[in-house]
Design a protein around this motif. Structure first.
Motif, PDB file in Angstrom:
ATOM      1  N   ASP A   1       0.718  -1.101   0.018  1.00  0.00           N
ATOM      2  CA  ASP A   1       0.143  -0.027   0.210  1.00  0.00           C
ATOM      3  C   ASP A   1       0.794   1.167  -0.107  1.00  0.00           C
ATOM      4  N   GLY A   2       0.295   2.324  -0.633  1.00  0.00           N
ATOM      5  CA  GLY A   2       0.983   3.511  -0.720  1.00  0.00           C
ATOM      6  C   GLY A   2       2.029   3.644  -1.848  1.00  0.00           C
ATOM      7  N   TRP A   3       1.980   2.677  -2.652  1.00  0.00           N
ATOM      8  CA  TRP A   3       2.767   2.538  -3.786  1.00  0.00           C
ATOM      9  C   TRP A   3       2.265   2.591  -5.084  1.00  0.00           C
TER      10      TRP A   3
ATOM     11  N   GLU B   1       6.178   6.412  -4.450  1.00  0.00           N
ATOM     12  CA  GLU B   1       5.374   6.781  -3.412  1.00  0.00           C
ATOM     13  C   GLU B   1       3.943   7.291  -3.724  1.00  0.00           C
TER      14      GLU B   1
ATOM     15  N   PRO C   1       0.132   7.861  -1.687  1.00  0.00           N
ATOM     16  CA  PRO C   1      -0.460   7.540  -0.574  1.00  0.00           C
ATOM     17  C   PRO C   1      -1.510   6.827  -0.650  1.00  0.00           C
ATOM     18  N   ASN C   2      -2.574   6.981  -1.802  1.00  0.00           N
ATOM     19  CA  ASN C   2      -3.838   6.192  -1.773  1.00  0.00           C
ATOM     20  C   ASN C   2      -3.728   5.208  -2.885  1.00  0.00           C
TER      21      ASN C   2
END
Ligand code: SIN
Length: 170
Positions: free
Chosen positions: A30-32, A58, A60-61
Motif C-alpha cells: 500500500d502507498g506505492w 510513493e 499515498p492512496n
C-alpha cells in the motif's frame, strides 16, 4: 530454523525467477504505484542509450499488486547483482490474503543515478522501441510485464497504456 525473507516483486521478478525460492504468493503493498520511470543501462538498454523499466513511486492512496517470494538470505547476492542499476533493498510490509508480513522490495528511488521519471507518451514509446540490452529488447520487458499482470488479474492503467501505445507504433 532457516533465515528467510519475503521479497516483493512488482516487475521482472514476477515473470523471471532465475533464483531459488521456498514459496511464492500474490500480494500487494500500500502507498506505492508502479511506473516505467527507471532507466536500464544494462538489462534493457546501454549506458549510452538506457531503456525504460519499472520502479515504484510513493503514492499515498494507491496500491501496487505483485508477487512475493520467500528466499534464503544467500539469494540476496544474486538479486542485488541483478537489480544493481540504481535499485536498493527497501523494507516494506507486504499484504497477503492471510495477513501482513515484513518484507523487502527493490526500489529505484527518485534520486538514484538511473532514475528517468515521467516523459511524454510518444517519447517513452520511441525509447522503448529503440532500446535493447543484455537481457533483450526493451519492448519485450514492457509486453512481458503487461502480460504477467493481466495473468494475475491485475489492472495497471499505466503499464497497459504504455504497452498499447508501443504495439500501435511498432
Ligand atoms: C521487480 O521486478 O520487483 C524489480 C524491477 C525489475 O527488475 O524489473
Amino acid at each position: 530454523m532457516r533465515d528467510t525473507t519475503w521479497v516483493f516483486g512488482y516487475a521482472s521478478l514476477i515473470w523471471k525467477q532465475d533464483f531459488p525460492f521456498i514459496e511464492a504468493r500474490d500480494g500487494f503493498i500500500d502507498g506505492w504505484t508502479r511506473r516505467l520511470w527507471q532507466g536500464s543501462h544494462d538489462h534493457r538498454g546501454t549506458p549510452d542509450d538506457p531503456g525504460r523499466v519499472a520502479t515504484i513511486i510513493e503514492s499515498p492512496n494507491e496500491r501496487c499488486y505483485g508477487r512475493a517470494f520467500l528466499i534464503e538470505q544467500s539469494v540476496f547476492e544474486h538479486l542485488d547483482h541483478r537489480e544493481k542499476n540504481g535499485y536498493e533493498r527497501f523494507n516494506v510490509p507486504i499484504q497477503f490474503a492471510t495477513g501482513s508480513s515484513p518484507g523487502i522490495t527493490y526500489l529505484g528511488g527518485t534520486n538514484n543515478h538511473a532514475f528517468l521519471g515521467p516523459a511524454a507518451m510518444d517519447d517513452m514509446v520511441a525509447q522503448i522501441l529503440r532500446c535493447e540490452g543484455e537481457s533483450g529488447r526493451n519492448i519485450d520487458y514492457v509486453l512481458e510485464l503487461a502480460h504477467a499482470l493481466r495473468q494475475m488479474g491485475v489492472t495497471d492503467t499505466h503499464v497497459e497504456a504504455v504497452s498499447e501505445a508501443i504495439q500501435h507504433a511498432e
